[in-house]
Design an enzyme around this catalytic site. Structure first.
Site, PDB file in Angstrom:
ATOM      1  N   ASP A 149      72.390  10.518  30.169  1.00 32.02           N
ATOM      2  CA  ASP A 149      71.357  10.389  29.034  1.00 32.02           C
ATOM      3  C   ASP A 149      71.947   9.153  28.336  1.00 32.02           C
ATOM      4  OD1 ASP A 149      74.043  11.537  28.456  1.00 32.02           O
ATOM      5  OD2 ASP A 149      73.530  12.465  26.659  1.00 32.02           O
TER       6      ASP A 149
ATOM      7  N   LYS B  24      77.646   8.816  20.848  1.00 27.74           N
ATOM      8  CA  LYS B  24      78.337   7.778  21.447  1.00 27.74           C
ATOM      9  C   LYS B  24      77.238   6.832  22.221  1.00 27.74           C
ATOM     10  CE  LYS B  24      79.548  11.137  25.392  1.00 27.74           C
ATOM     11  NZ  LYS B  24      79.213  12.537  24.730  1.00 27.74           N
TER      12      LYS B  24
ATOM     13  N   ASP C 166      75.849   7.252  31.918  1.00 26.22           N
ATOM     14  CA  ASP C 166      75.627   8.691  32.444  1.00 26.22           C
ATOM     15  C   ASP C 166      74.145   8.861  32.447  1.00 26.22           C
ATOM     16  OD1 ASP C 166      75.566   9.002  29.995  1.00 26.22           O
ATOM     17  OD2 ASP C 166      76.376  10.941  29.931  1.00 26.22           O
TER      18      ASP C 166
ATOM     19  N   SER D 272      73.031  15.561  30.182  1.00 25.18           N
ATOM     20  CA  SER D 272      73.788  14.607  30.124  1.00 25.18           C
ATOM     21  C   SER D 272      74.476  14.081  31.707  1.00 25.18           C
ATOM     22  CB  SER D 272      75.250  14.699  29.357  1.00 25.18           C
ATOM     23  OG  SER D 272      75.909  13.612  29.213  1.00 25.18           O
ATOM     24  N   HIS D 273      75.607  14.189  31.760  1.00 23.98           N
ATOM     25  CA  HIS D 273      76.312  13.908  33.004  1.00 23.98           C
ATOM     26  C   HIS D 273      76.074  14.781  34.446  1.00 23.98           C
ATOM     27  CE1 HIS D 273      79.099  16.169  30.975  1.00 23.98           C
ATOM     28  NE2 HIS D 273      79.763  16.878  32.170  1.00 23.98           N
TER      29      HIS D 273
ATOM     30  N   ASP E   8      74.978   8.152  27.171  1.00 18.58           N
ATOM     31  CA  ASP E   8      75.846   7.782  25.882  1.00 18.58           C
ATOM     32  C   ASP E   8      77.340   7.533  26.257  1.00 18.58           C
ATOM     33  OD1 ASP E   8      75.953  10.179  27.231  1.00 18.58           O
ATOM     34  OD2 ASP E   8      76.048  11.513  25.115  1.00 18.58           O
ATOM     35  N   ARG E   9      77.517   7.528  27.919  1.00 18.91           N
ATOM     36  CA  ARG E   9      78.690   7.387  28.368  1.00 18.91           C
ATOM     37  C   ARG E   9      78.779   5.953  28.871  1.00 18.91           C
ATOM     38  NH1 ARG E   9      81.612  12.698  31.078  1.00 18.91           N
ATOM     39  NH2 ARG E   9      80.791  14.123  29.454  1.00 18.91           N
TER      40      ARG E   9
HETATM   41  C1  VG1 Z   1      82.713  16.892  27.966  1.00 18.27           C
HETATM   42  C2  VG1 Z   1      83.462  15.686  27.506  1.00 18.27           C
HETATM   43  C3  VG1 Z   1      83.423  15.620  26.026  1.00 18.27           C
HETATM   44  C4  VG1 Z   1      81.910  15.161  25.978  1.00 18.27           C
HETATM   45  C5  VG1 Z   1      81.161  16.237  26.253  1.00 18.27           C
HETATM   46  C6  VG1 Z   1      79.456  15.656  26.228  1.00 18.27           C
HETATM   47  O1  VG1 Z   1      82.731  18.024  27.126  1.00 18.27           O
HETATM   48  O2  VG1 Z   1      84.871  16.363  27.858  1.00 18.27           O
HETATM   49  O3  VG1 Z   1      84.235  14.703  25.807  1.00 18.27           O
HETATM   50  O4  VG1 Z   1      81.842  14.985  24.423  1.00 18.27           O
HETATM   51  O5  VG1 Z   1      81.180  16.541  27.829  1.00 18.27           O
HETATM   52  O6  VG1 Z   1      79.453  14.624  26.963  1.00 18.27           O
HETATM   53  P1  VG1 Z   1      83.330  19.308  27.999  1.00 18.27           P
HETATM   54  O7  VG1 Z   1      83.524  20.609  27.025  1.00 18.27           O
HETATM   55  O8  VG1 Z   1      82.883  19.621  29.339  1.00 18.27           O
HETATM   56  O9  VG1 Z   1      85.080  18.967  28.167  1.00 18.27           O
HETATM   57  V1  VG1 Z   1      77.852  14.157  27.557  1.00 18.27           V
HETATM   58  O10 VG1 Z   1      77.898  12.614  27.724  1.00 18.27           O
HETATM   59  O11 VG1 Z   1      77.687  15.256  28.724  1.00 18.27           O
HETATM   60  O12 VG1 Z   1      76.640  14.552  26.270  1.00 18.27           O
HETATM   61 CO    CO Z   2      76.116  11.955  28.065  1.00 21.22          CO
END
Ligand code: VG1
Ligand code: CO
Length: 542
Positions: A278, A375, A276, A112-113, A280-281
């Protein structure tokens, strides 16, 4: 030919908030990815002859693991796999493909990010047949299996050419390579008023969408520029790169600062957005105004009926616990249900499946609806575009009118990254230890009315998730929340979420950090952040 390969368990394959995430060199250890994928298959039942979706965000190591996943799916008895061309599928597109083709589930390769590259992050996540992330019951079973695994199965087949659309045979299993964008683009067309958005662009509406060299590039070009007629160049940094151009594909005010600066400048386009790694953000910045994800959720919910896909209104709204209460006020006014879940999209799946919620959101720039079970960054951007086109107002006007109607939830998140794990745990343990004694006490003028360690009782299946974040609530609706991230790959990340509600007749135009100053100080008093982390300021403020 199917080979059974002996292997030894790794003890660190516990899925976090969203799948297993580790540094690439960790994933490159012998059998590391294979162990995890086999543990996923071993935790599932009844997939023989069924279809599996495989895709990823294009980051470094994606192509290698796609081949492994195909060969292992063949050996384990799947009937067919659907793979995005080039190994590419955004997370929401993968969710849609699983649902549309009624696949058994899907494997999404993404961190992801988190940054990508030979020394950066990689990730594997399993999604179930509803298109959403596997619930805790399954991720717990996967983790248990990773600790006991002794062999995995893989088919001896030549590499599949994943860059060519078509159907291929892989040891008796069918491999379908599909265009990653088409199905998703059609879904978006079915939800939004493309004619109105197209007309807006035609009359000169200007937008900047930053794909951050991540997976949304091809989606944004197809949808914004080709189908909606936005000028060429509206989608920027649209070529997915294995290392995201050396940047963090995290659409926040630190990693997308260039976009923020542009949107605050004199020649800003009407609307700015980013997504981001992947896809989804979403980051939303209007001309001259940053829209917090929590406000964005509330505004999208309040205006969703302007889009054809939501014209009948919402069944309910759900948000993660640390997300601000702005959406709660919208739900209250609409007279629909409001649900508060732990962090992570996997907790929304049941509510969406049960028809209890239509729109969901997280403070971390995640918004989505029942159109998929993830998302969805571009979905949020398109809903904004739909609302802007129909209301004919600027994003700034829409946000300010929203505050004038509902009041404003000043909101910020302070992250302390790469803190030593033991020190971060000590901070949380310290807070947990004094929760019971806090209610009734005050910090300065702030009176504590409640304090707890958030527990979620799923209203659909009755499952219970404990220790989902420390909440300290103050008189008047202000809050401070503390939790540790479940997506990082080195040390611990402490997240401190700070929120204050200002009624509609109060001061709605304060600078956010100033508006929250007393609560930020209270967070320090409560948790001893400086003492525990050794840091005198957060790494990232959003
Ligand atoms: C973070 C965010 C959470 C989100 C998750 C996955 O998790 O706070 O809201 O669902 O990333 O997002 P954490 O446990 O680091 O707070 V993604 O776009 O990285 O799949
Ligand atoms: Co993501």
């Amino acid at each position: 030919m199917i080979r059974t390969v002996e292997t030894k368990p790794y003890d660190d394959q516990k899925p976090g908030t969203s799948g297993l995430r580790k540094k690439v060199p960790v994933f490159q250890q012998p059998n590391y990815a294979e162990n995890f994928i086999q543990s996923v298959f071993d935790s599932l039942e009844g997939f023989e002859g069924k279809e599996l979706v495989i895709g990823g965000d294009g980051r470094y190591f994606n192509r290698e693991v796609i081949q492994i996943a195909i060969a292992m799916a063949a050996a384990n008895g799947f009937g067919s796999v659907i793979v995005g061309r080039g190994g590419i599928l955004s997370t929401p597109a993968a969710s849609h493909i699983i649902r549309k083709y009624k696949a058994f589930g899907g494997i999404i390769l993404s961190a992801s990010h988190n940054p990508g590259g030979p020394h950066e992050d990689f990730g594997i996540k399993y999604n179930i047949g509803n298109g959403g992330p596997a619930p805790e019951k399954i991720t717990d079973a996967i983790f248990a299996r990773t600790k006991a695994i002794s062999s995995y199965k893989i088919a001896d087949i030549p590499q599949i050419d994943i860059d060519r659309i078509g159907e291929f045979d892989a040891g008796g299993m069918k491999v379908k390579i599909i265009d990653p964008v088409t199905d998703y683009a059609e879904l978006m067309e079915s939800l939004f008023d493309f004619d109105a958005i197209r007309a807006n662009f035609k009359y000169g509406f200007r937008m900047a969408f930053d794909a951050m060299h991540a997976v949304t590039g091809p989606y944004a070009r197809e949808i914004l520029e080709l189908r909606l007629g936005a000028p060429k160049g509206t989608a920027r940094n649209f070529k997915p790169l294995p290392d995201f151009g050396g940047h963090h594909p995290d659409p926040n005010l630190v990693h997308a600062k260039h976009l923020y600066d542009e949107m605050m400048g004199p020649d800003a386009p009407d609307f700015g957005a980013a997504s981001d790694g992947d896809g989804d953000r979403n980051l939303i910045i209007g001309k001259g105004i940053f829209v917090t994800p929590s406000d964005s959720l509330a505004i999208l919910a309040a205006n969703a009926h302007l889009a054809p896909g939501y014209k009948d209104g919402l069944k309910g709204i759900a948000r993660s616990m640390p997300t601000s209460g702005a959406a709660d006020r919208v739900a209250e006014k609409m007279g629909v249900g409001m649900y508060e879940t732990p962090t992570g999209w996997k907790f929304f799946g049941n509510l969406l499946d049960a028809g209890m919620a239509t729109i969901c959101g997280e403070e971390s720039a995640g918004t989505g609806s029942d159109h998929v079970r993830e998302k969805d960054g571009l979905w949020a951007v398109l809903l904004w575009l739909n609302i802007l086109a129909l209301r004919g107002e600027s994003a700034k006007q829409i946000v300010e009118k929203h505050w004038a109607e509902y009041g404003r939830n000043y909101y910020s998140r302070h992250d302390y990254e790469e803190v030593e794990t033991e020190r971060a745990n000590a901070l949380i343990d310290g807070l947990r230890g004094k929760l019971a004694s806090l209610p009734g006490t005050s910090i300065g003028d702030l009176k504590i009315v409640a304090a707890d360690d958030f527990q979620y009782d799923d209203p659909v299946d009755g499952s219970v998730s404990k220790h989902q974040g420390i909440r300290v609530m103050f008189e008047g609706g202000s809050r401070v929340v503390f939790r540790l991230s479940g997506t990082g790959t080195s040390g611990a990340t402490l997240r401190v979420y700070i929120e204050r509600y200002e009624p509609k007749d109060g001061r709605l135009d304060l600078e956010t950090q100033a508006a929250l100053a007393d609560l930020i100080a209270a967070a320090e008093t409560l948790a001893g952040i400086k003492k525990h982390t050794g840091r005198d300021k957060p790494t990232v403020i959003t």
